[in-house]
Design an enzyme around this catalytic site. Structure first.
Site, mmCIF file in Angstrom:
data_model
loop_
_atom_site.group_PDB
_atom_site.id
_atom_site.type_symbol
_atom_site.label_atom_id
_atom_site.label_comp_id
_atom_site.label_asym_id
_atom_site.label_seq_id
_atom_site.Cartn_x
_atom_site.Cartn_y
_atom_site.Cartn_z
ATOM 1 C CD GLU A 89 3.244 -2.647 6.849
ATOM 2 O OE1 GLU A 89 4.036 -2.672 5.908
ATOM 3 O OE2 GLU A 89 2.208 -3.339 6.868
ATOM 4 N N GLY A 137 -6.070 -6.572 4.180
ATOM 5 C CA GLY A 137 -5.650 -7.980 4.134
ATOM 6 C C GLY A 137 -6.572 -8.877 3.334
ATOM 7 C CD GLU A 187 -9.303 -7.137 -2.929
ATOM 8 O OE1 GLU A 187 -9.960 -7.055 -3.976
ATOM 9 O OE2 GLU A 187 -9.512 -6.397 -1.938
ATOM 10 C CE LYS A 191 -3.476 -1.526 5.160
ATOM 11 N NZ LYS A 191 -3.376 -2.148 6.482
ATOM 12 C CB ILE A 193 -11.629 -7.475 3.774
ATOM 13 C CG1 ILE A 193 -11.579 -7.873 5.252
ATOM 14 C CG2 ILE A 193 -13.018 -6.981 3.389
ATOM 15 C CD1 ILE A 193 -11.900 -6.735 6.202
ATOM 16 C CE LYS A 198 0.536 -2.038 3.974
ATOM 17 N NZ LYS A 198 0.119 -3.156 4.763
ATOM 18 C CG ASP A 210 -0.689 0.081 7.107
ATOM 19 O OD1 ASP A 210 0.043 -0.425 6.234
ATOM 20 O OD2 ASP A 210 -1.803 -0.387 7.420
HETATM 21 P P1 NAP Z 1 8.364 -8.757 5.812
HETATM 22 O O1 NAP Z 1 7.978 -9.858 6.735
HETATM 23 O O2 NAP Z 1 9.238 -7.661 6.313
HETATM 24 O O3 NAP Z 1 9.061 -9.441 4.536
HETATM 25 C C1 NAP Z 1 9.690 -8.709 3.530
HETATM 26 C C2 NAP Z 1 10.441 -9.669 2.618
HETATM 27 O O4 NAP Z 1 10.971 -8.943 1.533
HETATM 28 C C3 NAP Z 1 11.602 -10.404 3.279
HETATM 29 O O5 NAP Z 1 11.633 -11.742 2.869
HETATM 30 C C4 NAP Z 1 12.828 -9.655 2.766
HETATM 31 O O6 NAP Z 1 13.959 -10.495 2.605
HETATM 32 C C5 NAP Z 1 12.356 -9.205 1.407
HETATM 33 N N1 NAP Z 1 13.002 -7.959 0.996
HETATM 34 C C6 NAP Z 1 12.825 -6.728 1.521
HETATM 35 N N2 NAP Z 1 13.580 -5.821 0.863
HETATM 36 C C7 NAP Z 1 14.251 -6.519 -0.088
HETATM 37 C C8 NAP Z 1 15.203 -6.156 -1.085
HETATM 38 N N3 NAP Z 1 15.616 -4.903 -1.237
HETATM 39 N N4 NAP Z 1 15.676 -7.135 -1.905
HETATM 40 C C9 NAP Z 1 15.275 -8.417 -1.759
HETATM 41 N N5 NAP Z 1 14.373 -8.810 -0.832
HETATM 42 C C10 NAP Z 1 13.869 -7.872 -0.005
HETATM 43 O O7 NAP Z 1 7.078 -8.043 5.215
HETATM 44 P P2 NAP Z 1 5.592 -8.628 5.118
HETATM 45 O O8 NAP Z 1 4.894 -8.435 6.418
HETATM 46 O O9 NAP Z 1 5.614 -9.954 4.491
HETATM 47 O O10 NAP Z 1 4.925 -7.559 4.119
HETATM 48 C C11 NAP Z 1 5.218 -7.573 2.752
HETATM 49 C C12 NAP Z 1 4.350 -6.549 2.020
HETATM 50 O O11 NAP Z 1 2.967 -6.887 2.220
HETATM 51 C C13 NAP Z 1 4.474 -5.120 2.539
HETATM 52 O O12 NAP Z 1 4.258 -4.246 1.467
HETATM 53 C C14 NAP Z 1 3.334 -4.986 3.528
HETATM 54 O O13 NAP Z 1 2.896 -3.659 3.704
HETATM 55 C C15 NAP Z 1 2.271 -5.797 2.813
HETATM 56 N N6 NAP Z 1 1.229 -6.365 3.665
HETATM 57 C C16 NAP Z 1 1.579 -7.023 4.800
HETATM 58 C C17 NAP Z 1 0.577 -7.610 5.569
HETATM 59 C C18 NAP Z 1 0.902 -8.367 6.824
HETATM 60 O O14 NAP Z 1 -0.029 -8.826 7.490
HETATM 61 N N7 NAP Z 1 2.148 -8.525 7.191
HETATM 62 C C19 NAP Z 1 -0.760 -7.510 5.160
HETATM 63 C C20 NAP Z 1 -1.081 -6.823 3.979
HETATM 64 C C21 NAP Z 1 -0.065 -6.257 3.237
HETATM 65 P P3 NAP Z 1 14.701 -11.185 3.854
HETATM 66 O O15 NAP Z 1 13.695 -12.142 4.410
HETATM 67 O O16 NAP Z 1 15.885 -11.894 3.263
HETATM 68 O O17 NAP Z 1 15.037 -10.091 4.793
HETATM 69 N N1 HSE Z 2 0.685 -3.753 9.057
HETATM 70 C C1 HSE Z 2 -0.570 -3.887 8.424
HETATM 71 C C2 HSE Z 2 -1.662 -3.967 9.468
HETATM 72 C C3 HSE Z 2 -0.597 -5.128 7.571
HETATM 73 O O1 HSE Z 2 -1.332 -4.118 10.654
HETATM 74 O O2 HSE Z 2 -2.827 -3.853 9.117
HETATM 75 C C4 HSE Z 2 -1.861 -5.258 6.753
HETATM 76 O O3 HSE Z 2 -1.904 -4.300 5.744
#
Ligand code: NAP
Ligand code: HSE
Length: 430
Positions: free
Chosen positions: A190, A134, A129, A205, A136, A105, A201
Site C-alpha cells: 500500500e 487481488g 472483486e 479484507k 483470486i 478494501k 489491510d
Molecule cells: P498507488 O500505486 O499508490 O496509485 C494510486 C494512484 O491514485 C496514483 O496514480 C495517484 O496519482 C492517484 N491518486 C491518489 N490520490 C489521489 C487524489 N486525491 N486525486 C487524484 N489522484 C489520486 O496505489 P495502487 O497500488 O495502484 O492501489 C490502488 C488501490 O488498489 C488501493 O485501494 C489499493 O488498496 C488497491 N489494491 C492494490 C493492489 C496492489 O497490488 N497494489 C492490489 C489490490 C488492491 P499520482 O500517480 O499522480 O500520484
Molecule cells: N497491499 C496489498 C497486499 C495489495 O500486499 O496484499 C493487495 O490487496
C-alpha cells in the site's frame, strides 16, 4: 460493436495494470462483453509524473469535474486508495448514474454500507472483486459459487506484501526491511505499508469476506489484529524446528453463538497447503458444510493480477447492463452477530522467553502454568548468553485469558529477563 467509455481514478500500480489489460486484451473483452471499452479519462494527482506506460497526455486530468460532468463516461473505476476523496468521488459518480468498480478494501471495510446503499438508491452497479486477494475470484466465489453452503471456517493468506516478506525471511534469509523494500518495488505494498505490515489491510479484507461468508454485519474494528513486525529470524527458525511455518493468517469461524474474527501471525503445520503459499501469492482455505474443504490460490497483489479482477468487474457491469432490476449491491439479511473476545479463544501457543539460567527456574514457570490451567506440550531450552537462556514453550490447547494471566505472573519472576514473543498455533481441526 457497441462502445463504452470509462474513467480510471488513479494510475498507480493497479491503474497501469488495468490500462495494459484493456489495451492488450481488447479483442477478448470485445468478444466476451460485446463492447469496445475505451478509457476516456484518467484522474491523477500529478500529470507530469513518469508512469512507465505509453498513455496520451490528453487522457490525464487532475480535475474530477471533467470526469463526473462527462455524460459519455458510464463506468468509474476507483484505483486511488484511502477513504477520502475516494468515497466522495464514488458517491458522486453513483449520483450521476455511473456504475462503479473499486479495488479499495479500506473504504469498503470502513465506509462500505454508505456506498452499497447509494448504489441501490441511484440504481447503479457496484463491484469490488479486486478488494480481497487481488486476482483470486473469492468475492464472486463466496457470493455465488459457494452460496449454497453454511460457511463454517475461513483461513486466508490475504496480504501479498506480508506473505512476500515472511517467505523471503524464511526461504532466503532476507531481513525484514530488505524484503519490504522489494515488495514495494514490485508494486504489492500500500502507499503506506504500515497498513500491510501491521495487519490492517488483512483485517479490512477479513471484514469484507466475513460479512459475505456469514451474512453478518461486521465492523472492521471488531476484527482482532496483530501485524508481522514482531517476527524475526529466531522465531522463524524455532518454528521450523517444531515443524511449523509462520504466516499472517486471517481467520474467521462461525461458532454458532459467536463469530471468531482475527488476523495475526500464526504458526501452521508445514504440511498444510497454506504453508506452501509463498511470495505475493494469496490463498483462501474455506470449509463449507456442503462443499467440505477447498482452497483458492493465486496472486494476491501486483498490477496485472489485480487488474485482472478489476477488468473482470468492468465486464460484469457490461454483461448486466439492461438487467438492473435483478441487481442489488446491498446484501440482504445481514445479521448482527456477537464477536468472540480474543481472551475467550482456545488455541495452542508458542511462547519464547529469556530467563536467568539457574536451578529451579523451569519449576517456577511450570508451577505458574499449572495454577492457571495451562498445559505444556514441549519445551526447548537453548543457548547461554552470559547467564541467560532462551526458553521456547509450546502449550496444549488452552484458553488465551488463562495464558495471559499466567504470563503476567511469569513476568514478575526475578529470573525473567524478557518475554520475546507469543504466537498462536493453528492446527485446523477445530
Ligand atoms: P498507488 O500505486 O499508490 O496509485 C494510486 C494512484 O491514485 C496514483 O496514480 C495517484 O496519482 C492517484 N491518486 C491518489 N490520490 C489521489 C487524489 N486525491 N486525486 C487524484 N489522484 C489520486 O496505489 P495502487 O497500488 O495502484 O492501489 C490502488 C488501490 O488498489 C488501493 O485501494 C489499493 O488498496 C488497491 N489494491 C492494490 C493492489 C496492489 O497490488 N497494489 C492490489 C489490490 C488492491 P499520482 O500517480 O499522480 O500520484
Ligand atoms: N497491499 C496489498 C497486499 C495489495 O500486499 O496484499 C493487495 O490487496
Amino acid at each position: 460493436m457497441k462502445k463504452i467509455k470509462i474513467a480510471l481514478l488513479g494510475l498507480g500500480n493497479v491503474g497501469r495494470g488495468v490500462w495494459k489489460i484493456i489495451n492488450e486484451n481488447g479483442e477478448e473483452i470485445r468478444k466476451r462483453s460485446g463492447y469496445d471499452v475505451e478509457i476516456a479519462k484518467i484522474l491523477v494527482r500529478d500529470k507530469n509524473k513518469a508512469r512507465g506506460v505509453d498513455i496520451p497526455e490528453s487522457l490525464l486530468t487532475t480535475n474530477y469535474e471533467e470526469i463526473i460532468q462527462n455524460d459519455e463516461i458510464k463506468i468509474i473505476v476507483e484505483l486511488m486508495g484511502g477513504v477520502n476523496p475516494a468515497k466522495e468521488y464514488m458517491l458522486e459518480a453513483m449520483k450521476q448514474k455511473k456504475h462503479v468498480v473499486t479495488a479499495n478494501k479500506m473504504v469498503l471495510a470502513t465506509e462500505g454500507d454508505e456506498l452499497f446503499e447509494a448504489a441501490d438508491r441511484f440504481g447503479v452497479m457496484f463491484y469490488y472483486e479486486a478488494s480481497v486477494a487481488g486476482g483470486i475470484p473469492i468475492i464472486q466465489g463466496v457470493n455465488e459459487s459457494l452460496a449454497a453452503n453454511k460457511i463454517e471456517q475461513l483461513y486466508g493468506i490475504v496480504n501479498g506484501t506480508t506473505n512476500y516478506i515472511l517467505s523471503k525471511m524464511e526461504l532466503e534469509n532476507l531481513d525484514f526491511e530488505t524484503a519490504l523494500k522489494e515488495a514495494q518495488e514490485k508494486g504489492y505494498a500500500e502507499a503506506d505499508p504500515t497498513s500491510d505490515v501491521e495487519g490492517y489491510d488483512a483485517a479490512y479484507k477479513l471484514g469484507i469476506l466475513s460479512s459475505l461468508a456469514f451474512g453478518a454485519k461486521v465492523n472492521f474494528d471488531q476484527v482482532y489484529r496483530e501485524g508481522i513486525t514482531k517476527i524475526n529470524s529466531t522465531d522463524i527458525n524455532f518454528a521450523r524446528e517444531l515443524g511449523f511455518v509462520i504466516k499472517l493468517l486471517a481467520i474467521a469461524k462461525d461458532e454458532g453463538n459467536e463469530l471468531e474474527l482475527r488476523v495475526h501471525p500464526t504458526l501452521i503445520p508445514k504440511t498444510h497447503p497454506l504453508a506452501n503459499v509463498h511470495d505475493s501469492f494469496n490463498a483462501i482455505f474455506v470449509k463449507g458444510n456442503a462443499v467440505g474443504e477447498l482452497m483458492l490460490y493465486g496472486r494476491g497483489a501486483g498490477d496485472l493480477p489485480t487488474g485482472s479482477a478489476v477488468v473482470g468487474d468492468i465486464l460484469s457491469v457490461l454483461r448486466n447492463e439492461g438487467n438492473l432490476e435483478n441487481y442489488s449491491a446491498v446484501k440482504n439479511n445481514l445479521w448482527k452477530r456477537d464477536i468472540k473476545p480474543i481472551s475467550k479463544i482456545n488455541r495452542r501457543y508458542y511462547l519464547r522467553i529469556t530467563v536467568t539460567d539457574r536451578p529451579g527456574v523451569l519449576g517456577e514457570i511450570t508451577t505458574i502454568f499449572g495454577k492457571h490451567n495451562v498445559s505444556m506440550k514441549s519445551i526447548i531450552q537453548r543457548g547461554r548468553e552470559k547467564d541467560n537462556a532462551t526458553l521456547v514453550i509450546v502449550t496444549h490447547h488452552t484458553n488465551e485469558g488463562d495464558l495471559m494471566n499466567a504470563l503476567e505472573q511469569i513476568k514478575e519472576l526475578q529470573a525473567l529477563e524478557s518475554v520475546d514473543n507469543l504466537l498462536r498455533i493453528e492446527s485446523f481441526n477445530s
